[in-house]
Design an enzyme around this catalytic site. Sequence first.
Site, PDB file in Angstrom:
ATOM      1  N   GLY A  88       0.779  -1.231   0.000  1.00 19.28           N
ATOM      2  CA  GLY A  88       0.000   0.000   0.000  1.00 19.28           C
ATOM      3  C   GLY A  88       0.809   1.279   0.000  1.00 19.28           C
ATOM      4  O   GLY A  88       0.240   2.367   0.048  1.00 19.28           O
ATOM      5  N   GLN A  89       2.141   1.172  -0.058  1.00 19.86           N
ATOM      6  CA  GLN A  89       2.957   2.389  -0.050  1.00 19.86           C
ATOM      7  C   GLN A  89       2.709   3.193  -1.322  1.00 19.86           C
ATOM      8  O   GLN A  89       2.703   2.635  -2.429  1.00 19.86           O
ATOM      9  CB  GLN A  89       4.447   2.025   0.067  1.00 19.86           C
ATOM     10  CG  GLN A  89       5.349   3.236   0.267  1.00 19.86           C
ATOM     11  CD  GLN A  89       6.800   2.861   0.558  1.00 19.86           C
ATOM     12  OE1 GLN A  89       7.160   1.681   0.663  1.00 19.86           O
ATOM     13  NE2 GLN A  89       7.642   3.871   0.689  1.00 19.86           N
ATOM     14  N   HIS A  95       8.307   6.455   5.500  1.00 18.84           N
ATOM     15  CA  HIS A  95       7.583   7.225   6.506  1.00 18.84           C
ATOM     16  C   HIS A  95       6.838   6.304   7.449  1.00 18.84           C
ATOM     17  O   HIS A  95       6.287   5.290   7.044  1.00 18.84           O
ATOM     18  CB  HIS A  95       6.610   8.215   5.852  1.00 18.84           C
ATOM     19  CG  HIS A  95       5.729   7.581   4.821  1.00 18.84           C
ATOM     20  ND1 HIS A  95       6.154   7.286   3.546  1.00 18.84           N
ATOM     21  CD2 HIS A  95       4.440   7.165   4.880  1.00 18.84           C
ATOM     22  CE1 HIS A  95       5.169   6.722   2.866  1.00 18.84           C
ATOM     23  NE2 HIS A  95       4.122   6.630   3.663  1.00 18.84           N
ATOM     24  N   HIS A  97       3.688   6.132   9.907  1.00 23.74           N
ATOM     25  CA  HIS A  97       2.428   6.797  10.232  1.00 23.74           C
ATOM     26  C   HIS A  97       2.226   6.755  11.750  1.00 23.74           C
ATOM     27  O   HIS A  97       2.301   5.680  12.356  1.00 23.74           O
ATOM     28  CB  HIS A  97       1.241   6.063   9.601  1.00 23.74           C
ATOM     29  CG  HIS A  97       1.206   6.112   8.100  1.00 23.74           C
ATOM     30  ND1 HIS A  97       0.467   7.037   7.406  1.00 23.74           N
ATOM     31  CD2 HIS A  97       1.821   5.341   7.157  1.00 23.74           C
ATOM     32  CE1 HIS A  97       0.613   6.836   6.096  1.00 23.74           C
ATOM     33  NE2 HIS A  97       1.430   5.807   5.922  1.00 23.74           N
TER      34      HIS A  97
HETATM   35  P1  5GP Z   1       1.647   5.628   2.171  1.00 18.08           P
HETATM   36  O1  5GP Z   1       0.381   5.211   1.500  1.00 18.08           O
HETATM   37  O2  5GP Z   1       2.776   5.768   1.185  1.00 18.08           O
HETATM   38  O3  5GP Z   1       2.027   4.789   3.350  1.00 18.08           O
HETATM   39  O4  5GP Z   1       1.353   7.032   2.800  1.00 18.08           O
HETATM   40  C1  5GP Z   1       1.551   8.224   2.152  1.00 18.08           C
HETATM   41  C2  5GP Z   1       0.932   9.283   3.025  1.00 18.08           C
HETATM   42  O5  5GP Z   1       1.393  10.546   2.605  1.00 18.08           O
HETATM   43  C3  5GP Z   1      -0.590   9.303   2.959  1.00 18.08           C
HETATM   44  O6  5GP Z   1      -1.122   9.179   4.272  1.00 18.08           O
HETATM   45  C4  5GP Z   1      -0.895  10.658   2.352  1.00 18.08           C
HETATM   46  O7  5GP Z   1      -2.062  11.225   2.899  1.00 18.08           O
HETATM   47  C5  5GP Z   1       0.337  11.456   2.668  1.00 18.08           C
HETATM   48  N1  5GP Z   1       0.677  12.481   1.706  1.00 18.08           N
HETATM   49  C6  5GP Z   1       0.626  12.395   0.354  1.00 18.08           C
HETATM   50  N2  5GP Z   1       1.082  13.538  -0.208  1.00 18.08           N
HETATM   51  C7  5GP Z   1       1.444  14.352   0.813  1.00 18.08           C
HETATM   52  C8  5GP Z   1       1.974  15.684   0.868  1.00 18.08           C
HETATM   53  O8  5GP Z   1       2.236  16.335  -0.132  1.00 18.08           O
HETATM   54  N3  5GP Z   1       2.227  16.194   2.094  1.00 18.08           N
HETATM   55  C9  5GP Z   1       1.955  15.498   3.241  1.00 18.08           C
HETATM   56  N4  5GP Z   1       2.230  16.094   4.410  1.00 18.08           N
HETATM   57  N5  5GP Z   1       1.452  14.246   3.224  1.00 18.08           N
HETATM   58  C10 5GP Z   1       1.185  13.694   2.028  1.00 18.08           C
END
Ligand code: 5GP
Length: 128
Positions: A88-89, A95, A97
């Site tokens: 799901g990345q 990062h 969460h």
């Molecule tokens: P992933 O799905 O890769 O684990 O999480 C990516 C996270 O980054 C998501 O929770 C999404 O809401 C957040 N996100 C995406 N684009 C941006 C951005 O431009 N700025 C910030 N602060 N968060 C973002």
Amino acid sequence: MEGCIFCEKNGREIIAENKLAKAFYDQFPVNKGHTLVVPKRHMEQYFDATLEEQQSITRLVYEVKDILQEKFQPDGYNIGVNVGQAAGQTVFHLHIHVIPRYRGDVEDPRGGIRKIKKSMVPYRLEGE
Ligand code: 5GP
Ligand code: ZN
């Protein structure tokens, strides 16, 4: 890395940082206070971080928790990492969460992050 949205986070967006890691609010929060803790060095995945970087990240998760607790008084947290597209990345800069949870924010919170694959992982308490 050029063009990486998380490499570019700096200045007032940063809510806490240390030598190797920084933290900022998620732009599309799952809950009030949803924060991302990332290494300052660009790397794609959780397993690409050195132990020293992992230590900075972990310390910052603790610090972020204190900040969120004071600011939002959540009743719990989900802490998690999506490693790879299959998991799901969507942003390929590591990062963590840190998601504050509030009593009643979903009808039945049991299972927490286990619910990522709900249909395959039934969660029953003993006696049910
Ligand atoms: P992933 O799905 O890769 O684990 O999480 C990516 C996270 O980054 C998501 O929770 C999404 O809401 C957040 N996100 C995406 N684009 C941006 C951005 O431009 N700025 C910030 N602060 N968060 C973002
Ligand atoms: Zn990056």
